[in-house]
Design an enzyme around this catalytic site. Structure first.
Site, PDB file in Angstrom:
ATOM      1  N   HIS A  23     -10.949   0.900  -6.227  1.00  0.00           N
ATOM      2  CA  HIS A  23     -10.139   1.674  -7.175  1.00  0.00           C
ATOM      3  C   HIS A  23      -9.205   0.708  -7.883  1.00  0.00           C
ATOM      4  CE1 HIS A  23      -7.328   1.382  -3.811  1.00  0.00           C
ATOM      5  NE2 HIS A  23      -6.349   1.658  -4.661  1.00  0.00           N
ATOM      6  N   HIS A  28       0.838  -1.212   0.000  1.00  0.00           N
ATOM      7  CA  HIS A  28       0.000   0.000   0.000  1.00  0.00           C
ATOM      8  C   HIS A  28       0.865   1.250   0.000  1.00  0.00           C
ATOM      9  CE1 HIS A  28      -3.390   2.601   0.954  1.00  0.00           C
ATOM     10  NE2 HIS A  28      -2.714   3.091   1.984  1.00  0.00           N
TER      11      HIS A  28
HETATM   12 ZN   LIG Z   1      -3.808   0.343  -1.231  1.00  0.00          ZN
END
Ligand SMILES: [Zn+2]
Length: 220
Positions: A116, A60
């Site tokens: 997303h 991330h």
């Molecule tokens: Zn992420």
């Protein structure tokens, strides 16, 4: 048996807002810790089956989310950014299988927390050949290039369903039921600890028996 745990943050236990996954926001610190706990549950499960080596890719943002000081001592952590394989750093032919922890649905999915694909600002959608996919598909294809299957996913119900639809019957750990982009009914950390651990154990046991989906190989 060598396992790569590829992580993201949007599908971690309890996450429902961007603030919770954005470095610098006060909420972020809570969910870094939770991300580390979700990963530890997967490491534990993998070792309860027949894993003997586990590497983790912190996937991330800038790859600096997992708290190494709280990581299960049996894991090694790929952290920092950029790295050659990004969310899949650590992948090569020596890996036997990949687990996705904290994954999210592709952009535009209904009932999917923080859906997303790579960047909500710059990417509307991604197709691999004719398959509309998300980060899970891109990363499964990277693993597939090395002949490595994905055997497990944790995240909300929509992320888990999309991974299963693309790859086949991988083990799924649903940690929350999304009812929108920013709302979900979440299991407690105690609850997801068990769910993730059991799924990971089952996935590695199935791997040992040769009972997992094939690697996702793109035919160009
Ligand atoms: Zn992420």
């Amino acid at each position: 048996m060598k396992i790569l745990i590829a992580t993201d943050m949007e599908g971690i236990t309890g996450v429902t807002t961007w603030d919770q996954v954005t470095p610098g926001h006060p909420e972020y610190a809570r969910f870094r810790k939770q991300m580390t706990e979700d990963v530890n549950a997967a490491i534990r499960g993998a070792y309860q089956a027949s894993a003997d080596e586990v590497i983790v890719a912190d996937g991330h943002w800038n790859g600096s989310n997992i708290l190494i000081e709280q990581l299960d001592a049996r894991g090694r952590l790929n952290t920092g950014s950029p790295s050659p394989f990004s969310m899949m750093q650590g992948i090569d032919e020596s890996v036997d299988a990949v687990m996705f922890i904290g994954y999210h649905a592709r952009n535009g999915s209904p009932n999917a927390i923080l859906d997303h694909t790579w960047s909500s600002r710059t990417v509307a959608n991604v197709w691999l050949n004719d398959i509309l996919t998300g980060e899970y598909g891109l990363n499964a294809a990277v693993a597939g290039h090395f002949g490595v299957p994905v055997i497990m996913v944790s995240g909300d119900q929509t992320a888990c369903a999309q991974v299963t639809e693309l790859l086949g019957e991988v083990e799924t750990a649903v940690v929350k039921q999304a009812s929108g982009r920013f709302a979900a009914e979440c299991l407690s950390p105690e609850g997801t600890r068990d769910t993730i651990c059991v799924s990971a154990e089952r996935a590695v046991a199935r791997l040992a028996e040769g009972d997992v989906p094939d690697p996702f190989v793109l035919i160009l």
